[in-house]
Design an enzyme around this catalytic site. Structure first.
Site, mmCIF file in Angstrom:
data_model
loop_
_atom_site.group_PDB
_atom_site.id
_atom_site.type_symbol
_atom_site.label_atom_id
_atom_site.label_comp_id
_atom_site.label_asym_id
_atom_site.label_seq_id
_atom_site.Cartn_x
_atom_site.Cartn_y
_atom_site.Cartn_z
ATOM 1 N N LYS A 126 23.544 -66.152 55.603
ATOM 2 C CA LYS A 126 23.381 -64.705 55.482
ATOM 3 C C LYS A 126 22.657 -64.363 54.188
ATOM 4 O O LYS A 126 22.939 -64.927 53.133
ATOM 5 C CB LYS A 126 24.758 -64.044 55.492
ATOM 6 C CG LYS A 126 24.757 -62.552 55.200
ATOM 7 C CD LYS A 126 26.188 -62.047 55.105
ATOM 8 C CE LYS A 126 26.224 -60.573 54.697
ATOM 9 N NZ LYS A 126 27.628 -60.085 54.559
ATOM 10 N N CYS A 137 28.585 -64.723 52.102
ATOM 11 C CA CYS A 137 29.432 -65.387 53.088
ATOM 12 C C CYS A 137 30.213 -66.549 52.465
ATOM 13 O O CYS A 137 29.616 -67.539 52.018
ATOM 14 C CB CYS A 137 28.593 -65.900 54.249
ATOM 15 S SG CYS A 137 29.543 -66.809 55.483
ATOM 16 N N LYS A 164 16.083 -64.113 61.413
ATOM 17 C CA LYS A 164 16.629 -65.325 62.023
ATOM 18 C C LYS A 164 15.598 -65.961 62.953
ATOM 19 O O LYS A 164 14.905 -65.254 63.684
ATOM 20 C CB LYS A 164 17.890 -65.005 62.823
ATOM 21 C CG LYS A 164 19.076 -64.597 61.986
ATOM 22 C CD LYS A 164 20.282 -64.287 62.867
ATOM 23 C CE LYS A 164 21.470 -63.839 62.042
ATOM 24 N NZ LYS A 164 22.640 -63.502 62.906
ATOM 25 N N HIS A 290 36.136 -64.340 46.363
ATOM 26 C CA HIS A 290 36.049 -63.000 46.960
ATOM 27 C C HIS A 290 37.271 -62.171 46.587
ATOM 28 O O HIS A 290 37.154 -60.981 46.277
ATOM 29 C CB HIS A 290 35.936 -63.116 48.478
ATOM 30 C CG HIS A 290 34.556 -63.377 48.958
ATOM 31 N ND1 HIS A 290 33.849 -62.488 49.749
ATOM 32 C CD2 HIS A 290 33.718 -64.428 48.758
ATOM 33 C CE1 HIS A 290 32.644 -62.985 50.024
ATOM 34 N NE2 HIS A 290 32.550 -64.165 49.435
#
Length: 344
Positions: A126, A137, A164, A290
């Site tokens: 990502k 991510c 992508k 995170h």
């Protein structure tokens, strides 16, 4: 005998919960029993299939050692409690292996049972807000940590939804992280990590501890990331539901702190005595990163990790200062950007 690629090929379709494993013999019509044991243990540990009995495993190993071309197809769903295998001739083996590789979206070679070699690894992840740098991510960082710890060379290609590759969209639903290694591609961080561990453990192994030690560590971290995610995503902050979610995270941290505080530990890592870093450490550290950023940014540090959970704090600092983590870490601003989108 080195592990070969064909033994690892699997259609890991989580939506259908059916895994089909194609196992072919080597060019000399021999297959390694270690590969079969790996497949049986890996699929059982990931709850894809029930454990093979000793008799069934022994029989399968005996069949694999016969000098014939073989293909074993295991098609299982959650309601199945048995496996079935059947023999095929050489021409069907080649056709089946080629078809399976085509279904994976990769080119096929004359010998798909060769052992994967280092190099030519591309990891699609990502992208961050700018569309070019690595995004937030934690699962992609997990894979990168494994690659870094093993000293494997790889290229990182951050992708926005529009960037992508078409083959990734058509054949793998655009899932990331996605590791393309020469003629193979794997998605799902745990599958990628197990692939790397299985084939590239000559210099660095990330799964040396015993299964009992791994199980104990797995129990200690079970549910911690869902607790983190639910709490950080919730708005408004400070309401009754928010307080309940906070308590859920606190309970998860208590369990982890207790595990890291056991008296027989002689190292900083999760498994066993803590002397060796494992896949579990590589998977957990990005999630704790995170949490540390999210608690400060969104929850006013209402959970004081350093004071309430000193063993967790020490573990976080150990992992965050490790060279592999520093090399793969994205900025706290990127973490905030990602969770801000999830909270909106």
């Amino acid at each position: 005998m080195k592990p070969n690629l064909a033994t690892f090929l699997s259609a890991h379709t989580t939506r259908t919960r059916i895994r089909t494993l194609y196992i072919t013999s080597t060019r000399q019509h021999h297959a390694t029993t270690d590969n079969l044991r790996f497949l049986a243990e890996y699929e059982y540990e990931t709850k894809s299939i029930p454990a093979l009995s000793t008799t069934a495993l022994s029989f399968s190993i005996f069949i694999l050692n016969m000098r014939h071309w073989l293909i074993h197809t295991f098609a299982l769903a959650s309601t199945l409690h048995s496996t079935c295998a059947f023999l095929c001739n050489g021409s069907r083996i080649n056709a089946s292996t080629k078809l399976f590789a085509n279904l994976r979206g990769m080119e096929t070679s004359k010998d798909s049972s060769i052992t994967p070699l280092e190099g030519n690894m591309i990891l699609y992840v990502k992208a961050a807000e700018d569309g070019t740098s690595v995004g937030d991510c934690p699962f992609a960082q997990y894979v990168r940590l494994v690659l870094e710890e093993k000293g494997l060379e790889y290229d990182v290609r951050p992708c926005t939804p529009e960037m992508k590759p078409q083959w990734l969209i058509d054949l793998f639903e655009g899932k990331m992280p996605a590791l393309r290694h020469r003629k193979e591609c794997y998605t799902e961080s745990e599958v990628i990590a197990q692939y790397l561990e299985f084939f590239f453990s000559n210099s660095i192994s990330l799964s040396k501890p015993s299964k009992n030690e791994m199980k104990s560590a797995e129990d200690a971290i079970d549910g911690i990331f869902p607790s983190i995610a639910k709490y950080l995503k919730h708005t408004p902050d400070g309401d009754e539901t928010d307080n309940e979610l906070r308590e859920g995270l606190v309970e998860s941290l208590k369990r982890l702190d207790a595990h890291l505080s056991t008296g027989d530990r002689s190292g900083p890592f999760l498994v066993g005595s803590g002397k060796e870093i494992t896949l579990l450490d590589c998977g957990l550290a990005p999630k704790l990163y995170h949490m540390s950023v999210g608690l400060k940014e969104f929850k006013s540090n209402v959970i004081d990790i350093a004071t309430s959970f000193p063993a967790v704090e020490k573990y976080m600092q150990t992992m965050f200062n490790r060279e592999s983590f520093v090399n793969t870490m994205y900025s706290s601003e990127t973490v905030v950007w990602g969770w801000s989108n999830a909270r909106s």
